[in-house]
Structures are given as C-alpha cells and as structure tokens.
Write a protein that holds these residues in place. Sequence first.
Motif, PDB file in Angstrom:
ATOM      1  N   GLY A 175       0.828  -1.206   0.000  1.00  0.00           N
ATOM      2  CA  GLY A 175       0.000   0.000   0.000  1.00  0.00           C
ATOM      3  C   GLY A 175       0.856   1.246   0.000  1.00  0.00           C
ATOM      4  N   SER A 176       0.289   2.339   0.381  1.00  0.00           N
ATOM      5  CA  SER A 176       1.061   3.570   0.353  1.00  0.00           C
ATOM      6  C   SER A 176       1.227   4.174   1.733  1.00  0.00           C
ATOM      7  N   SER A 177       0.608   3.556   2.762  1.00  0.00           N
ATOM      8  CA  SER A 177       0.654   4.167   4.084  1.00  0.00           C
ATOM      9  C   SER A 177       2.041   4.030   4.709  1.00  0.00           C
ATOM     10  N   ALA A 178       2.494   5.077   5.338  1.00  0.00           N
ATOM     11  CA  ALA A 178       3.791   5.063   6.003  1.00  0.00           C
ATOM     12  C   ALA A 178       3.569   5.255   7.493  1.00  0.00           C
ATOM     13  N   LYS A 179       4.471   4.679   8.273  1.00  0.00           N
ATOM     14  CA  LYS A 179       4.367   4.823   9.717  1.00  0.00           C
ATOM     15  C   LYS A 179       4.722   6.243  10.136  1.00  0.00           C
ATOM     16  N   LYS A 180       4.250   6.618  11.329  1.00  0.00           N
ATOM     17  CA  LYS A 180       4.615   7.899  11.909  1.00  0.00           C
ATOM     18  C   LYS A 180       6.113   7.868  12.204  1.00  0.00           C
ATOM     19  N   GLU A 181       6.764   8.985  11.996  1.00  0.00           N
ATOM     20  CA  GLU A 181       8.210   8.998  12.232  1.00  0.00           C
ATOM     21  C   GLU A 181       8.519   9.081  13.729  1.00  0.00           C
ATOM     22  N   ASP A 182       9.587   8.422  14.146  1.00  0.00           N
ATOM     23  CA  ASP A 182       9.964   8.347  15.551  1.00  0.00           C
ATOM     24  C   ASP A 182      11.458   8.630  15.673  1.00  0.00           C
ATOM     25  N   PRO A 183      11.822   9.911  15.850  1.00  0.00           N
ATOM     26  CA  PRO A 183      13.240  10.301  15.861  1.00  0.00           C
ATOM     27  C   PRO A 183      14.050   9.589  16.948  1.00  0.00           C
ATOM     28  N   ALA A 184      13.452   9.350  18.120  1.00  0.00           N
ATOM     29  CA  ALA A 184      14.195   8.688  19.205  1.00  0.00           C
ATOM     30  C   ALA A 184      14.544   7.257  18.810  1.00  0.00           C
ATOM     31  N   ASP A 185      13.597   6.581  18.191  1.00  0.00           N
ATOM     32  CA  ASP A 185      13.826   5.201  17.727  1.00  0.00           C
ATOM     33  C   ASP A 185      14.914   5.178  16.649  1.00  0.00           C
ATOM     34  N   CYS A 186      14.874   6.154  15.742  1.00  0.00           N
ATOM     35  CA  CYS A 186      15.889   6.226  14.689  1.00  0.00           C
ATOM     36  C   CYS A 186      17.271   6.443  15.296  1.00  0.00           C
ATOM     37  N   ALA A 187      17.362   7.354  16.248  1.00  0.00           N
ATOM     38  CA  ALA A 187      18.654   7.652  16.879  1.00  0.00           C
ATOM     39  C   ALA A 187      19.205   6.411  17.578  1.00  0.00           C
ATOM     40  N   LYS A 188      18.310   5.678  18.238  1.00  0.00           N
ATOM     41  CA  LYS A 188      18.728   4.456  18.932  1.00  0.00           C
ATOM     42  C   LYS A 188      19.247   3.432  17.917  1.00  0.00           C
ATOM     43  N   ALA A 189      18.519   3.291  16.810  1.00  0.00           N
ATOM     44  CA  ALA A 189      18.929   2.347  15.764  1.00  0.00           C
ATOM     45  C   ALA A 189      20.289   2.743  15.187  1.00  0.00           C
ATOM     46  N   VAL A 190      20.466   4.024  14.914  1.00  0.00           N
ATOM     47  CA  VAL A 190      21.735   4.503  14.344  1.00  0.00           C
ATOM     48  C   VAL A 190      22.903   4.161  15.278  1.00  0.00           C
ATOM     49  N   ALA A 191      22.697   4.364  16.574  1.00  0.00           N
ATOM     50  CA  ALA A 191      23.760   4.056  17.547  1.00  0.00           C
ATOM     51  C   ALA A 191      24.059   2.558  17.580  1.00  0.00           C
ATOM     52  N   MET A 192      23.009   1.745  17.534  1.00  0.00           N
ATOM     53  CA  MET A 192      23.204   0.287  17.552  1.00  0.00           C
ATOM     54  C   MET A 192      23.937  -0.191  16.303  1.00  0.00           C
ATOM     55  N   LEU A 193      23.565   0.358  15.151  1.00  0.00           N
ATOM     56  CA  LEU A 193      24.205  -0.042  13.882  1.00  0.00           C
ATOM     57  C   LEU A 193      25.692   0.245  13.926  1.00  0.00           C
ATOM     58  N   LYS A 194      26.023   1.398  14.522  1.00  0.00           N
ATOM     59  CA  LYS A 194      27.424   1.792  14.599  1.00  0.00           C
ATOM     60  C   LYS A 194      28.177   0.899  15.589  1.00  0.00           C
ATOM     61  N   GLU A 195      27.573   0.724  16.751  1.00  0.00           N
ATOM     62  CA  GLU A 195      28.228  -0.056  17.801  1.00  0.00           C
ATOM     63  C   GLU A 195      28.511  -1.485  17.335  1.00  0.00           C
ATOM     64  N   HIS A 196      27.607  -2.046  16.541  1.00  0.00           N
ATOM     65  CA  HIS A 196      27.753  -3.442  16.140  1.00  0.00           C
ATOM     66  C   HIS A 196      28.280  -3.604  14.714  1.00  0.00           C
ATOM     67  N   ASN A 197      28.890  -2.528  14.187  1.00  0.00           N
ATOM     68  CA  ASN A 197      29.589  -2.590  12.891  1.00  0.00           C
ATOM     69  C   ASN A 197      28.748  -3.118  11.740  1.00  0.00           C
ATOM     70  N   PHE A 198      27.521  -2.652  11.656  1.00  0.00           N
ATOM     71  CA  PHE A 198      26.686  -3.045  10.521  1.00  0.00           C
ATOM     72  C   PHE A 198      27.201  -2.417   9.232  1.00  0.00           C
ATOM     73  N   GLY A 199      26.949  -3.105   8.134  1.00  0.00           N
ATOM     74  CA  GLY A 199      27.185  -2.527   6.819  1.00  0.00           C
ATOM     75  C   GLY A 199      26.010  -1.637   6.444  1.00  0.00           C
ATOM     76  N   THR A 200      26.038  -1.137   5.235  1.00  0.00           N
ATOM     77  CA  THR A 200      24.988  -0.244   4.758  1.00  0.00           C
ATOM     78  C   THR A 200      23.656  -0.996   4.634  1.00  0.00           C
ATOM     79  N   LEU A 201      22.597  -0.376   5.121  1.00  0.00           N
ATOM     80  CA  LEU A 201      21.263  -0.974   5.009  1.00  0.00           C
ATOM     81  C   LEU A 201      20.699  -0.710   3.611  1.00  0.00           C
ATOM     82  N   VAL A 202      19.772  -1.574   3.197  1.00  0.00           N
ATOM     83  CA  VAL A 202      19.195  -1.436   1.858  1.00  0.00           C
ATOM     84  C   VAL A 202      17.668  -1.380   1.977  1.00  0.00           C
ATOM     85  N   ALA A 203      17.147  -0.187   2.269  1.00  0.00           N
ATOM     86  CA  ALA A 203      15.689  -0.030   2.371  1.00  0.00           C
ATOM     87  C   ALA A 203      15.057  -0.304   1.005  1.00  0.00           C
TER      88      ALA A 203
END
Length: 276
Positions: A38-66
């Motif tokens: 469909g076309s519906s998108a979730k509400k944005e959650d900046p705190a959740d994004c910031a947490k995810a960004v920190a986790m990705l960095k801490e655990h040496n993730f590669g580039t994500l592919v949305a």
Amino acid sequence: MLYAGCHLSATKGNAAMVKTAMSIDANTFAFFTRNPRGSSAKKEDPADCAKAVAMLKEHNFGTLVAHGAYTMNLCTADPEARAFTADVLADDLRRMAALPGNFYNFHPGSHVGQGVEAGVGYIAAALKKAMEPNYPVTVLLEAMAGKGSEVGGKFEELKMIIDAVGRDDLGVCIDTCHIYDGGYDIVNDLDGVLAEFDRVVGLHRLKALHLNDSKNPFASHKDRHECLGQGSLGLETFRRIVNHPLLRNKPMILETPNELPGYAAEIALLRSMEVR
Ligand code: FE
Ligand code: FE
Ligand code: ZN
C-alpha cells in the motif's frame, strides 16, 4: 567482509529491526519504508531512529538497503496516480534521512504499454524531483527480470534512467533471481555478466545485491524467488558471488521465501561459504 542480511518487518520500529538482525547474525538488512502493498507510512519516531543509528554503529553493521513499496510504479499511465507515486518516492527519501548513509532501493516501474522510452522519462523525472542534493541517502535502481512491461530488465534500460537523471550518486542493486530470469547467465558466466554490467552501466554504480535463487529456468522473465540452492541458480553460484572480489564487500540481502529461522540458516550458509 561479508555483509549479509534479509528483509525484516519494520512494524516494531528501527531499533527492534537491528535487534532482530543481530539475533540471526545479520550485519545488514532490508525493510520496507512503508506498507509493501500500500502507500501508508508509519509515523516517524526520531528517538527510535537515533537508537537504531547508535546500535548499527556499535555493532559494525554494513549499509542498510531499504526497499520502496512494490506498488510504487513511477511510470504508471494515469497522470494523477503517477504524480501521487512521485510524491511517495520523495517522502520515502526524505524519511531515509533519519537513518543517514544508507541505501534506498526500488523497482523502477512498469511502463504498461507506453513504451520503454516513455517509462524511462517518467521514472527519471520523478527521481530528479525527489533527489535533493544533500540527502544522506543513496538511491538504487533494482535490476529487474523483464517481466511484463517492467523497465530495468536490461542493463541498457538502467543506464537510460541513469543518463536521464544525470547524477553520480544514482546506483544499482542487482537481484540474482531477476537478472538470471532476465537473461544474464550468472550461473555459467558470472565474470562475463559483470563485464557486461561494467561496459553498459559501470561497476562503480553497483552498490548492493539481492541474493535469491530462482524457481524458473534461465531467461524465463518470471521473477519467482526460491531459497538458496533450491532453484536454477544453485549453491555454487552463491559461493562464487560471496567470494567474488568485485562483489564480496557489498551488502547482500536475502529475499528468499523464508521466515526468520530460514533466513538465519541461509545467513549461516553464506558465512560458511565465505573464504577468509
Ligand atoms: Fe525488489
Ligand atoms: Fe529484489
Ligand atoms: Zn523479485
């Protein structure tokens, strides 16, 4: 470094996705930026994004592919629907800025009888409008199987879009099922296909891979994914891909017909095939 992952559900948020990825030994992943059908998108959650960004960095993730929604057809025939879809693309790219430095991949579209050139024109126009100069997101065109009127089933068509957009930062994601179904023989001549991609598009544009086996034979133009080793590509093809000097450092995303345990097993399989 092998960056392997799979499609994950985004319904519980970004930090939850990183956690799930870690639980299956993934160090990259894909997710739909909105409801895939469909076309519906979730509400944005900046705190959740910031947490995810920190986790990705801490655990040496590669580039994500949305991944953009499957229903997003930038070259649909109806002008109103086309304008709406172009707005969806723009909104997706804007949202991606909350997870900076990652990829946004999408299916270029189906020209539904209007012809490849018209389709390319609409896709390029939407991209030019949506791609702001300073967005920290790299847009990828997915290489398609050439099913029906799909645009992007030939490397030449991807190149047409790239040329029409005229930006250095527009990349390509190769889907192994798609291009084998599309008539590029990566089973018997992976090097030849990569040389052809380099000649037509340029290997510097190749940013990510979707690793899928195919339920159908070579050049079938069908696009039905199969689990690794259970289709017409076979495990040896994936062994060559994960160890190929031109491919081995790119994010590799599974879109095989699996739930999480199946994905975990395929990620373990890919890691076991990697020659270190
Ligand atoms: Fe896709
Ligand atoms: Fe794909
Ligand atoms: Zn597909």
